[in-house]
Design a protein around this motif. Sequence first.
Motif, PDB file in Angstrom:
ATOM      1  N   LYS A 117       5.042  17.619 -13.357  1.00 13.47           N
ATOM      2  CA  LYS A 117       4.258  16.931 -14.377  1.00 13.47           C
ATOM      3  C   LYS A 117       3.990  15.510 -13.910  1.00 13.47           C
ATOM      4  O   LYS A 117       4.790  14.942 -13.141  1.00 13.47           O
ATOM      5  N   PRO A 118       2.875  14.904 -14.356  1.00 16.31           N
ATOM      6  CA  PRO A 118       2.521  13.566 -13.851  1.00 16.31           C
ATOM      7  C   PRO A 118       3.583  12.508 -14.097  1.00 16.31           C
ATOM      8  O   PRO A 118       3.676  11.546 -13.340  1.00 16.31           O
ATOM      9  N   PHE A 119       4.385  12.679 -15.148  1.00 17.39           N
ATOM     10  CA  PHE A 119       5.386  11.656 -15.470  1.00 17.39           C
ATOM     11  C   PHE A 119       6.736  11.936 -14.823  1.00 17.39           C
ATOM     12  O   PHE A 119       7.709  11.241 -15.096  1.00 17.39           O
ATOM     13  N   TYR A 120       6.808  12.950 -13.946  1.00 17.48           N
ATOM     14  CA  TYR A 120       8.044  13.191 -13.205  1.00 17.48           C
ATOM     15  C   TYR A 120       8.070  12.296 -11.957  1.00 17.48           C
ATOM     16  O   TYR A 120       7.946  12.746 -10.824  1.00 17.48           O
ATOM     17  N   VAL A 121       8.201  11.046 -12.198  1.00 15.10           N
ATOM     18  CA  VAL A 121       8.257  10.049 -11.132  1.00 15.10           C
ATOM     19  C   VAL A 121       9.499   9.195 -11.345  1.00 15.10           C
ATOM     20  O   VAL A 121      10.073   9.179 -12.431  1.00 15.10           O
ATOM     21  N   ASP A 122       9.891   8.483 -10.315  1.00 18.35           N
ATOM     22  CA  ASP A 122      11.059   7.606 -10.409  1.00 18.35           C
ATOM     23  C   ASP A 122      10.615   6.268 -10.987  1.00 18.35           C
ATOM     24  O   ASP A 122       9.937   5.493 -10.313  1.00 18.35           O
ATOM     25  N   PRO A 123      10.972   5.954 -12.233  1.00 17.54           N
ATOM     26  CA  PRO A 123      10.519   4.699 -12.843  1.00 17.54           C
ATOM     27  C   PRO A 123      11.037   3.463 -12.123  1.00 17.54           C
ATOM     28  O   PRO A 123      10.432   2.397 -12.211  1.00 17.54           O
ATOM     29  N   ALA A 124      12.151   3.619 -11.402  1.00 19.44           N
ATOM     30  CA  ALA A 124      12.697   2.467 -10.689  1.00 19.44           C
ATOM     31  C   ALA A 124      11.787   2.024  -9.552  1.00 19.44           C
ATOM     32  O   ALA A 124      11.878   0.883  -9.079  1.00 19.44           O
ATOM     33  N   LEU A 125      10.899   2.915  -9.092  1.00 24.23           N
ATOM     34  CA  LEU A 125       9.999   2.580  -7.990  1.00 24.23           C
ATOM     35  C   LEU A 125       8.678   1.993  -8.469  1.00 24.23           C
ATOM     36  O   LEU A 125       7.906   1.474  -7.660  1.00 24.23           O
ATOM     37  N   PHE A 126       8.429   2.074  -9.775  1.00 25.68           N
ATOM     38  CA  PHE A 126       7.135   1.586 -10.262  1.00 25.68           C
ATOM     39  C   PHE A 126       6.909   0.098 -10.011  1.00 25.68           C
ATOM     40  O   PHE A 126       5.791  -0.307  -9.656  1.00 25.68           O
ATOM     41  N   LEU A 186       0.960  13.082  -8.647  1.00 23.25           N
ATOM     42  CA  LEU A 186       0.001  14.177  -8.470  1.00 23.25           C
ATOM     43  C   LEU A 186       0.658  15.472  -8.013  1.00 23.25           C
ATOM     44  O   LEU A 186       0.150  16.564  -8.288  1.00 23.25           O
ATOM     45  N   THR A 187       1.755  15.364  -7.299  1.00 22.03           N
ATOM     46  CA  THR A 187       2.381  16.560  -6.730  1.00 22.03           C
ATOM     47  C   THR A 187       3.576  17.059  -7.523  1.00 22.03           C
ATOM     48  O   THR A 187       4.051  18.177  -7.294  1.00 22.03           O
ATOM     49  N   GLY A 188       4.080  16.247  -8.433  1.00 19.40           N
ATOM     50  CA  GLY A 188       5.229  16.668  -9.231  1.00 19.40           C
ATOM     51  C   GLY A 188       4.851  17.748 -10.228  1.00 19.40           C
ATOM     52  O   GLY A 188       3.674  18.023 -10.486  1.00 19.40           O
ATOM     53  N   VAL A 229       0.840  -1.198   0.000  1.00 24.51           N
ATOM     54  CA  VAL A 229       0.000   0.000   0.000  1.00 24.51           C
ATOM     55  C   VAL A 229       0.878   1.252   0.000  1.00 24.51           C
ATOM     56  O   VAL A 229       0.595   2.235  -0.686  1.00 24.51           O
ATOM     57  N   GLN A 230       1.957   1.218   0.762  1.00 23.51           N
ATOM     58  CA  GLN A 230       2.835   2.376   0.835  1.00 23.51           C
ATOM     59  C   GLN A 230       3.426   2.699  -0.532  1.00 23.51           C
ATOM     60  O   GLN A 230       3.431   3.861  -0.963  1.00 23.51           O
ATOM     61  N   SER A 231       3.937   1.695  -1.226  1.00 25.91           N
ATOM     62  CA  SER A 231       4.553   1.944  -2.526  1.00 25.91           C
ATOM     63  C   SER A 231       3.549   2.508  -3.517  1.00 25.91           C
ATOM     64  O   SER A 231       3.851   3.447  -4.274  1.00 25.91           O
ATOM     65  N   THR A 232       2.353   1.957  -3.529  1.00 19.06           N
ATOM     66  CA  THR A 232       1.330   2.417  -4.461  1.00 19.06           C
ATOM     67  C   THR A 232       0.934   3.859  -4.182  1.00 19.06           C
ATOM     68  O   THR A 232       0.840   4.687  -5.097  1.00 19.06           O
ATOM     69  N   MET A 233       0.709   4.181  -2.914  1.00 21.66           N
ATOM     70  CA  MET A 233       0.262   5.523  -2.569  1.00 21.66           C
ATOM     71  C   MET A 233       1.391   6.542  -2.720  1.00 21.66           C
ATOM     72  O   MET A 233       1.157   7.684  -3.134  1.00 21.66           O
ATOM     73  N   ASP A 234       2.611   6.151  -2.405  1.00 18.02           N
ATOM     74  CA  ASP A 234       3.740   7.067  -2.590  1.00 18.02           C
ATOM     75  C   ASP A 234       3.942   7.406  -4.062  1.00 18.02           C
ATOM     76  O   ASP A 234       4.183   8.567  -4.428  1.00 18.02           O
ATOM     77  N   PHE A 235       3.868   6.401  -4.915  1.00 21.02           N
ATOM     78  CA  PHE A 235       4.067   6.623  -6.350  1.00 21.02           C
ATOM     79  C   PHE A 235       2.953   7.509  -6.913  1.00 21.02           C
ATOM     80  O   PHE A 235       3.198   8.412  -7.721  1.00 21.02           O
ATOM     81  N   THR A 236       1.713   7.235  -6.474  1.00 25.83           N
ATOM     82  CA  THR A 236       0.583   8.047  -6.922  1.00 25.83           C
ATOM     83  C   THR A 236       0.727   9.491  -6.452  1.00 25.83           C
ATOM     84  O   THR A 236       0.460  10.445  -7.205  1.00 25.83           O
TER      85      THR A 236
END
Length: 392
Positions: A139-148, A135-137, A124-131
Amino acid sequence: MTTTVPQPATAPPTPATTTVISGWSVLSPYGIGAGPFTQGLAERRPVVPRLNREVWHAPPGDALLVPGFDVVTVLGSRGTRTMDRLTGLTVATLGTLVDPDGTARRLDEPERVGLVLGTGSGSVQSTMDFTRDALTGAKPFYVDPALFPNTVMNRAAGQSAIWYGLKGPNATLAGGPLTGLQALRYATRLRERGYSRTVLCGAVEEFSEQRAWLAWHTRGEARRATPLAEACAMFLLEDAETAREAGRTPYADILAVRFGAGPRGPRAALERCVRGALEAAGTTPGDVALAAPSGRVAPPPGACPMGFGNPASGTDETDTVETDVLGTVLDGTDAEFIGVRDLIGDASAASAGVQLAAVLAAAAHRPRPGATALVTSVDDDGLVACLVLRLR
């Protein structure tokens, strides 16, 4: 449920003999491995919940974590940079089962070793952190792909198979507190229908701030009195001949696993489920020596308690169903009730797996060869389950 089951080149062989449990281990609030768990249960020692509020920003109440568990500390720095806690618990528990001395020993014929893991809904933590990052970055795709990968439900099972070189079928199931028994039945069928010679099977639940807040808003006041816990229990399933060839001693035979539903309440459904499982196993209530319900309750009158802490607090109607039903079915017997939730808290999706580990620990502490053991589980939606074992 996510599953990958390779089709055999030829038709599966004739169904194999009865599946036995020939190995088990658990990470629990008692510590890492079966040893601390067995000792804690034998002493009927409730774990004192302590939550470091400087690290965990959780709602009011304490939690029971695996003491001293840190992914990098336990597994090393290689390959763990992006590994979440749920995956780390699973990999570490499997390590204490298949590689207890740290010599990188592998099971024979890894292509015939399957893995079935039960979980709540992944991390649950990983899913909510990634989401949140999406939402807060900027842009929506400014996420760490290694965590997906941590957001995918079968991450723990897949990573565990890679870590230990397991090449057989790999499956992940989710089913609330019944998950451990669902995984056990799935694994048993997988082996007995010829898709795997050996199956590693278990259930896992992590503690996280996100899980704690979800539980706070969904559990009633009575349930909140039971602290959340994290745990992982894993079991080695094979037939007795395979176990002997590998130098392993079976602990128990899996005789029957049954499920049911009670839309108007679980009581009648659970009694049908327990009686049906005993009948399917070819045994009787008089043969039952150990019973491990999932609820945090006191044993019924006349039963011998083992491991019950403070059953008067934190109970509700769902909690009392199992011991009421078991008290009816096992009336007049000297069955010993094993209370796990009172000692280590609410392990949610790992609960049924921990109950099974408690039965095996109790049998190791005081052997009862040939006797029958029951593991039951009930969830808030009225789903019920019962596992019947014959102890070795």
